[in-house]
Design a protein around this motif. Structure first.
Motif, mmCIF file in Angstrom:
data_model
loop_
_atom_site.group_PDB
_atom_site.id
_atom_site.type_symbol
_atom_site.label_atom_id
_atom_site.label_comp_id
_atom_site.label_asym_id
_atom_site.label_seq_id
_atom_site.Cartn_x
_atom_site.Cartn_y
_atom_site.Cartn_z
ATOM 1 N N ARG A 142 -15.297 -15.439 -18.881
ATOM 2 C CA ARG A 142 -15.367 -14.058 -19.362
ATOM 3 C C ARG A 142 -14.958 -13.020 -18.331
ATOM 4 N NH1 ARG A 142 -20.990 -13.931 -22.703
ATOM 5 N NH2 ARG A 142 -20.174 -14.939 -24.559
ATOM 6 N N HIS A 143 -15.304 -13.252 -17.075
ATOM 7 C CA HIS A 143 -15.182 -12.188 -16.079
ATOM 8 C C HIS A 143 -14.077 -12.390 -15.047
ATOM 9 C CE1 HIS A 143 -18.809 -10.460 -17.721
ATOM 10 N NE2 HIS A 143 -19.436 -11.599 -17.557
ATOM 11 N N SER B 194 -11.672 -14.562 -9.579
ATOM 12 C CA SER B 194 -12.114 -13.203 -9.284
ATOM 13 C C SER B 194 -12.714 -13.141 -7.879
ATOM 14 C CB SER B 194 -13.157 -12.742 -10.299
ATOM 15 O OG SER B 194 -13.721 -11.509 -9.892
ATOM 16 N N ASN C 115 -19.491 -17.346 -17.575
ATOM 17 C CA ASN C 115 -19.205 -16.170 -16.751
ATOM 18 C C ASN C 115 -17.821 -16.250 -16.124
ATOM 19 O OD1 ASN C 115 -21.632 -14.984 -17.337
ATOM 20 N ND2 ASN C 115 -22.606 -15.512 -15.397
#
Length: 163
Positions: free
Chosen positions: A76-77, A101, A73
């Motif tokens: 990917r994010h 993020s 995650n």
């Protein structure tokens, strides 16, 4: 970059009381899930050499799932680098993954018709507690897995089997 497996000296003279720690960071174009699983297996196999009991196989499988999902995650994010720390103490395995993020991740309900989007739900299922800490430069997600055996569970520890 990986930080070598190390044992902290919180309680000198009693190795089984001092937590084992491991850390790694990856650049934005790395594919670290396999590296993270390898690091976890190394940490868990090192535990008995310090006087700890071996981690039960079902918990090790749950921990590998949590590590894979959290690191995947993060890659990917979130833009930029990410990292992971593992800590094995007397009664808990803690998996922390950080990324750049600042968006709080959402746990989606299980949906067998949806492709993807199940990772954080699985992490919550196998963990005793999951903590998300938003920071100015990103976030840190920590999964806590108890080493104290739960009665009548196997594999995905959140699913109880009839006893």
């Amino acid at each position: 970059m990986a930080i070598p497996l190390k044992q902290t000296a919180d309680n000198q003279g009693r190795d089984e009381d001092a937590p084992l720690r491991y850390g790694a960071t990856w650049g934005e174009d790395a594919a670290p899930a396999a590296d993270a699983r390898h690091a976890l297996r190394a940490l868990l196999s090192h535990g008995p050499r310090t006087g700890r009991a071996a981690v039960p196989a079902a918990l090790a499988v749950d921990a590998e799932l949590a590590v894979s999902e959290l690191v995947t995650n993060a890659v990917r994010h979130a833009p930029g680098p990410c990292g992971m720390t593992l800590e094995l103490s007397g009664d808990e395995l803690t998996i922390t993954v950080w990324d750049s993020s600042t968006e709080k991740p959402a746990v989606k309900k299980a949906d067998p018709r949806r492709i993807g989007g199940h990772g954080l739900h699985l992490v919550h299922t196998v963990s005793d507690r999951v903590v998300v800490a938003l920071r100015e430069t990103g976030k840190r997600i920590t999964a806590h897995l108890s080493l104290i055996p739960k009665q009548s569970t196997i594999g995905l520890r959140g699913i109880a089997l009839p006893g």
